[in-house]
Design an enzyme around this catalytic site. Structure first.
Site, mmCIF file in Angstrom:
data_model
loop_
_atom_site.group_PDB
_atom_site.id
_atom_site.type_symbol
_atom_site.label_atom_id
_atom_site.label_comp_id
_atom_site.label_asym_id
_atom_site.label_seq_id
_atom_site.Cartn_x
_atom_site.Cartn_y
_atom_site.Cartn_z
ATOM 1 N N HIS A 34 0.826 -1.199 0.000
ATOM 2 C CA HIS A 34 0.000 0.000 0.000
ATOM 3 C C HIS A 34 0.860 1.249 0.000
ATOM 4 O O HIS A 34 2.047 1.197 0.300
ATOM 5 C CB HIS A 34 -0.905 0.014 1.238
ATOM 6 N N HIS A 115 5.476 6.081 -1.261
ATOM 7 C CA HIS A 115 6.233 4.844 -1.452
ATOM 8 C C HIS A 115 5.384 3.623 -1.123
ATOM 9 O O HIS A 115 4.349 3.732 -0.470
ATOM 10 C CB HIS A 115 7.487 4.844 -0.572
#
Length: 170
Positions: A34, A115
């Protein structure tokens, strides 16, 4: 209860991230790959209801967008975490900002670095070896982001989706 807000990437990106996370991320089983939009925060039932309404509003006002991943990077020397670096774009930064202002507490402990974590809690030698190998690999991943999720943490520390918010719609 603890809540958080994240974007789950496409199955293609999740599969690529999980191929690495299975080996290099001890928290692999707690949450799928995620992109964190808002770190964990506490909310009671009343606050949660207000949060959901505000998230609906933000989602409606935010158009879907594309993200690009071209390389891996790291948070070294702070932590031995390796991640897919999501190229920062205005729409993503704007969405992140909206989740840290107005009715939302600014609970950020670090600057926003978009990220997807692929390795963490590594010993230094293993970290250096994996990072070197991954930096030699070429990454050219693109994804279409049309939703984000409100998550909650279970007693076993895993995270599950509470509600999904589709961008650009009621």
């Amino acid at each position: 209860m603890k809540y958080g807000i994240a974007i789950f990437p496409s199955k293609t990106i999740q599969d690529q991230a999980n191929a690495l996370r299975k080996r290099y991320d001890p928290r692999y089983s707690l949450i799928p790959p995620h992109l964190t939009l808002k770190e964990s925060f506490e909310a009671d039932e009343e606050t949660l209801s207000e949060t959901v309404e505000e998230l609906r509003k933000i989602a409606k006002e935010t158009e879907p967008f594309h993200i690009q991943i071209n390389k891996v990077s790291t948070f070294e020397p702070v932590t031995n975490t390796i991640y897919f670096k999501v190229e920062p774009i205005q729409q993503l930064n704007d969405l992140h900002t909206k989740l840290h202002e107005g009715k939302f507490d600014d609970n950020q402990t670090h600057p926003f670095v978009p990220h997807i974590t692929i390795a963490q809690d590594l010993e230094h030698d293993e970290f250096s070896d994996i990072l070197g190998r991954l930096q030699m690999e070429g990454f050219n991943l693109e994804d279409y982001v049309d939703r984000f999720q409100l998550l909650y943490q279970l007693d076993n520390e895993s995270w599950t989706v509470y509600q999904t918010f589709v961008l650009g719609r009621d």
